[in-house]
Design an enzyme around this catalytic site. Structure first.
Site, PDB file in Angstrom:
ATOM      1  N   CYS A   1       5.812   4.809   9.141  1.00  0.00           N
ATOM      2  CA  CYS A   1       6.327   4.127   7.948  1.00  0.00           C
ATOM      3  C   CYS A   1       7.803   4.401   7.680  1.00  0.00           C
ATOM      4  O   CYS A   1       8.623   3.495   7.762  1.00  0.00           O
ATOM      5  CB  CYS A   1       5.491   4.510   6.738  1.00  0.00           C
ATOM      6  SG  CYS A   1       3.837   3.819   6.841  1.00  0.00           S
TER       7      CYS A   1
ATOM      8  N   GLU B   1       0.837  -1.197   0.000  1.00  0.00           N
ATOM      9  CA  GLU B   1       0.000   0.000   0.000  1.00  0.00           C
ATOM     10  C   GLU B   1       0.874   1.251   0.000  1.00  0.00           C
ATOM     11  O   GLU B   1       1.850   1.327   0.729  1.00  0.00           O
ATOM     12  CB  GLU B   1      -0.900  -0.017   1.240  1.00  0.00           C
ATOM     13  CG  GLU B   1      -1.828   1.173   1.347  1.00  0.00           C
ATOM     14  CD  GLU B   1      -2.627   1.393   0.063  1.00  0.00           C
ATOM     15  OE1 GLU B   1      -3.347   0.482  -0.373  1.00  0.00           O
ATOM     16  OE2 GLU B   1      -2.522   2.490  -0.521  1.00  0.00           O
TER      17      GLU B   1
ATOM     18  N   ASN C   1       9.757   4.065  -0.087  1.00  0.00           N
ATOM     19  CA  ASN C   1       9.857   4.819   1.168  1.00  0.00           C
ATOM     20  C   ASN C   1      11.293   5.249   1.445  1.00  0.00           C
ATOM     21  O   ASN C   1      11.533   6.353   1.925  1.00  0.00           O
ATOM     22  CB  ASN C   1       9.304   3.985   2.335  1.00  0.00           C
ATOM     23  CG  ASN C   1       7.795   4.147   2.439  1.00  0.00           C
ATOM     24  OD1 ASN C   1       7.190   4.873   1.663  1.00  0.00           O
ATOM     25  ND2 ASN C   1       7.189   3.481   3.397  1.00  0.00           N
TER      26      ASN C   1
HETATM   27  P1  NAD Z   1      -2.109   0.386  12.552  1.00  0.00           P
HETATM   28  O1  NAD Z   1      -1.302   0.106  13.761  1.00  0.00           O
HETATM   29  O2  NAD Z   1      -2.798   1.704  12.427  1.00  0.00           O
HETATM   30  O3  NAD Z   1      -3.244  -0.719  12.399  1.00  0.00           O
HETATM   31  C1  NAD Z   1      -3.022  -2.080  12.560  1.00  0.00           C
HETATM   32  C2  NAD Z   1      -4.309  -2.708  13.108  1.00  0.00           C
HETATM   33  O4  NAD Z   1      -4.154  -4.119  13.101  1.00  0.00           O
HETATM   34  C3  NAD Z   1      -4.621  -2.300  14.543  1.00  0.00           C
HETATM   35  O5  NAD Z   1      -5.926  -1.803  14.611  1.00  0.00           O
HETATM   36  C4  NAD Z   1      -4.482  -3.615  15.322  1.00  0.00           C
HETATM   37  O6  NAD Z   1      -5.394  -3.718  16.396  1.00  0.00           O
HETATM   38  C5  NAD Z   1      -4.787  -4.640  14.240  1.00  0.00           C
HETATM   39  N1  NAD Z   1      -4.258  -5.978  14.531  1.00  0.00           N
HETATM   40  C6  NAD Z   1      -3.010  -6.303  14.941  1.00  0.00           C
HETATM   41  N2  NAD Z   1      -2.912  -7.639  15.080  1.00  0.00           N
HETATM   42  C7  NAD Z   1      -4.112  -8.167  14.735  1.00  0.00           C
HETATM   43  C8  NAD Z   1      -4.629  -9.478  14.680  1.00  0.00           C
HETATM   44  N3  NAD Z   1      -3.884 -10.517  15.017  1.00  0.00           N
HETATM   45  N4  NAD Z   1      -5.897  -9.649  14.271  1.00  0.00           N
HETATM   46  C9  NAD Z   1      -6.660  -8.569  13.959  1.00  0.00           C
HETATM   47  N5  NAD Z   1      -6.220  -7.309  13.986  1.00  0.00           N
HETATM   48  C10 NAD Z   1      -4.967  -7.100  14.385  1.00  0.00           C
HETATM   49  O7  NAD Z   1      -1.138   0.130  11.321  1.00  0.00           O
HETATM   50  P2  NAD Z   1      -1.159   0.868   9.900  1.00  0.00           P
HETATM   51  O8  NAD Z   1      -0.552   2.216  10.016  1.00  0.00           O
HETATM   52  O9  NAD Z   1      -2.510   0.733   9.287  1.00  0.00           O
HETATM   53  O10 NAD Z   1      -0.108  -0.031   9.104  1.00  0.00           O
HETATM   54  C11 NAD Z   1      -0.413  -1.357   8.716  1.00  0.00           C
HETATM   55  C12 NAD Z   1       0.622  -1.824   7.718  1.00  0.00           C
HETATM   56  O11 NAD Z   1       0.534  -1.038   6.521  1.00  0.00           O
HETATM   57  C13 NAD Z   1       2.071  -1.682   8.178  1.00  0.00           C
HETATM   58  O12 NAD Z   1       2.818  -2.744   7.661  1.00  0.00           O
HETATM   59  C14 NAD Z   1       2.506  -0.375   7.556  1.00  0.00           C
HETATM   60  O13 NAD Z   1       3.887  -0.337   7.352  1.00  0.00           O
HETATM   61  C15 NAD Z   1       1.777  -0.412   6.237  1.00  0.00           C
HETATM   62  N6  NAD Z   1       1.517   0.905   5.663  1.00  0.00           N
HETATM   63  C16 NAD Z   1       1.102   1.931   6.477  1.00  0.00           C
HETATM   64  C17 NAD Z   1       0.826   3.177   5.912  1.00  0.00           C
HETATM   65  C18 NAD Z   1       0.390   4.341   6.778  1.00  0.00           C
HETATM   66  O14 NAD Z   1       0.389   5.453   6.279  1.00  0.00           O
HETATM   67  N7  NAD Z   1       0.012   4.142   8.034  1.00  0.00           N
HETATM   68  C19 NAD Z   1       0.965   3.356   4.528  1.00  0.00           C
HETATM   69  C20 NAD Z   1       1.350   2.294   3.737  1.00  0.00           C
HETATM   70  C21 NAD Z   1       1.620   1.070   4.324  1.00  0.00           C
END
Ligand code: NAD
Length: 437
Positions: A261, A149, A209
């Site tokens: 990130c 993403e 990134n």
């Molecule tokens: P986040 O911490 O906001 O959300 C992760 C969610 O997953 C949390 O709500 C958590 O409760 C849930 N979770 C964790 N373990 C779980 C399980 N076993 N079962 C169900 N739910 C579970 O994280 P994010 O910022 O959304 O990032 C997620 C991924 O996407 C990461 O790898 C990040 O690097 C990538 N990413 C993030 C962004 C960004 O801007 N935040 C952009 C691109 C990619």
């Protein structure tokens, strides 16, 4: 199509909501009961512009549902997106425990063929490890897609709905067709899908990134040299950004990058290089410069007060790692505030959206204000960490009146020296000492 999305964070919640808006039936899963309860009650657990309205619309239409029951989502979906966190482990590598926990739970709940789509950012080779892990737990066939993403917090909806590109890392052409179908609603002006092998898809995310972080650290390093040699980094930024080969984006000097990130992905790339016995020298320097930049800014403030730090009061505007988000993960403001507190300085801080997330990190060690001007009362200076739009043209007369001394330390270069000099405000920013002469 029936889709399950695991992880209702910044990525999962946005992706799931947009996929529902594209006409799919999406079941959004999170293990955090509080988040799921909030979503069921029509509340949005994160701040992301425009998200609440699209969630409500799709929930009302019955296309978007929320659950903590992952097995139910697997039973009811053909495609399972994984969007859980991959935070840094103590050694800087990506902690994949949540990814594996979810992959296991999906495998255990499968009652037939499924497609597993990895949206989380995972190190190169994770596709192989997950496939092997799942295959050992389920007799049912499945395909795996690496679909990193690229959304930006603060503009996430637009990024998902109108992506620059969608990368699909898959080996099975039939699955590529299904992925294209899922993304078709977001490709109406032109097709921007890139199909490749899963390892290259995984690497593309880290490379993107790391390169963006490199641009930021490069400019931050330039800003320090500009300060020392009497050049104005803002002029330099314009001077190089106008070169079509360089481009104007991501060249703004400041307090360094933060968020969930860049810092972790840069470190994970360094860790991948170490494991492969191929040191990622540029990436290592990018990380070191970023750490130095935030420290340098805070040290500049502390140096200004010299021995007189204890008992000072600083007003802070901006806590989130960037504008238009409430995310304070790895935010420069948080590190710098800790440095101020260590020196006995009191902090009165304001952020338009990140007060709750900051409270969760710093507790009551600082005072938080809904009103930015109220945070100024009795403070010895204003320190700016985030480039929120509303900080760009503030009421300087009010700032001057409410501060004890009219001094601004600006970690985002929001203002012009000449304007503030006219207002009688002392102004310190990044890499522009020349502009004050
Ligand atoms: P986040 O911490 O906001 O959300 C992760 C969610 O997953 C949390 O709500 C958590 O409760 C849930 N979770 C964790 N373990 C779980 C399980 N076993 N079962 C169900 N739910 C579970 O994280 P994010 O910022 O959304 O990032 C997620 C991924 O996407 C990461 O790898 C990040 O690097 C990538 N990413 C993030 C962004 C960004 O801007 N935040 C952009 C691109 C990619």
């Amino acid at each position: 199509m029936r889709i399950g999305v695991v992880g209702a964070g910044y990525v999962g919640l946005v992706a799931g909501t947009c996929l529902a808006d594209g006409g799919n039936h999406v079941m959004l899963v999170d293990k955090d009961e509080r988040k799921i309860r909030m979503l069921e009650e029509g509340e949005v657990p994160i701040y992301e512009p425009g998200l609440a309205e699209i969630i409500q619309r799709n929930a009302k239409a019955g296309r978007l549902t929320f659950t903590t029951d992952l097995a139910q989502a697997v039973r009811e979906s053909l495609v399972m997106f994984i969007g859980v966190g991959t935070p840094p482990a103590a050694d800087g590598s990506a902690d994949l425990s949540a990814i594996f926990a979810v992959a296991e739970a999906i495998a255990d709940a499968m009652d037939g063929y499924r497609i597993v789509v990895m949206k989380s950012t995972v190190p190169v080779g994770t596709h192989r490890a997950i496939r092997e892990h799942m295959a050992a737990r389920t007799p049912h066939p499945f395909d795996y897609v690496s679909n990193p993403e690229f959304l930006k917090e603060g503009a996430a909806i637009d990024d998902f709905m109108r992506p620059d590109r969608v990368i699909i890392g898959a080996d099975n052409p039939a699955v590529v067709e299904i992925m294209k179908e899922i993304y078709a609603p977001f490709m109406r002006t032109r097709e921007r899908i890139l199909v490749m092998d899963p390892a290259s898809a995984e690497m593309s995310k880290y490379a993107a990134n790391a390169l963006l972080a490199t641009k930021i650290s490069f400019m931050n390093e330039m800003s320090g040299l500009c300060d020392r040699l009497g050049a104005d980094v803002e002029m330099v930024r314009r001077g190089i950004g106008s070169d079509a080969r360089i481009g104007p984006a991501f060249l703004f000097p400041g307090v360094g990058y933060g968020g969930s990130c860049f810092p972790k992905d840069v470190q994970a790339l360094m860790s991948m290089g170490q494991d492969a016995e191929y040191p990622m020298s540029i990436t290592e320097a990018v990380h070191a410069v970023n750490q130095r930049q935030r420290r340098r800014f805070a040290e500049g403030v502390l140096r200004y007060y010299g021995d007189g730090c204890r008992g000072r009061v600083l007003a802070v505007w901006g806590l989130a790692f960037k504008a238009r988000t409430d995310d304070v993960r790895e935010a420069p403001a948080i590190d710098c505030i800790r440095m101020f507190l260590d020196q006995g300085i009191r902090v009165r801080a304001h952020d338009p959206e990140a007060l709750e997330t900051t409270r969760a990190v710093l507790g009551d060690t600082i005072e938080l204000f809904e009103d930015g001007y109220a945070a100024l009362d009795g403070a010895d200076a204003l320190v700016i960490f985030t480039d929120w739009q509303e900080f760009r043209t503030p009421d300087f007369t009010m700032i001057k009146e409410r501060l004890n001394q009219p001094v601004i330390f600006d970690g985002r270069n929001l203002y012009e020296h000449a304007t503030l000099a006219r207002m009688g405000i002392e102004y310190h920013c990044i890499g522009r000492r020349a502009a004050s002469k």
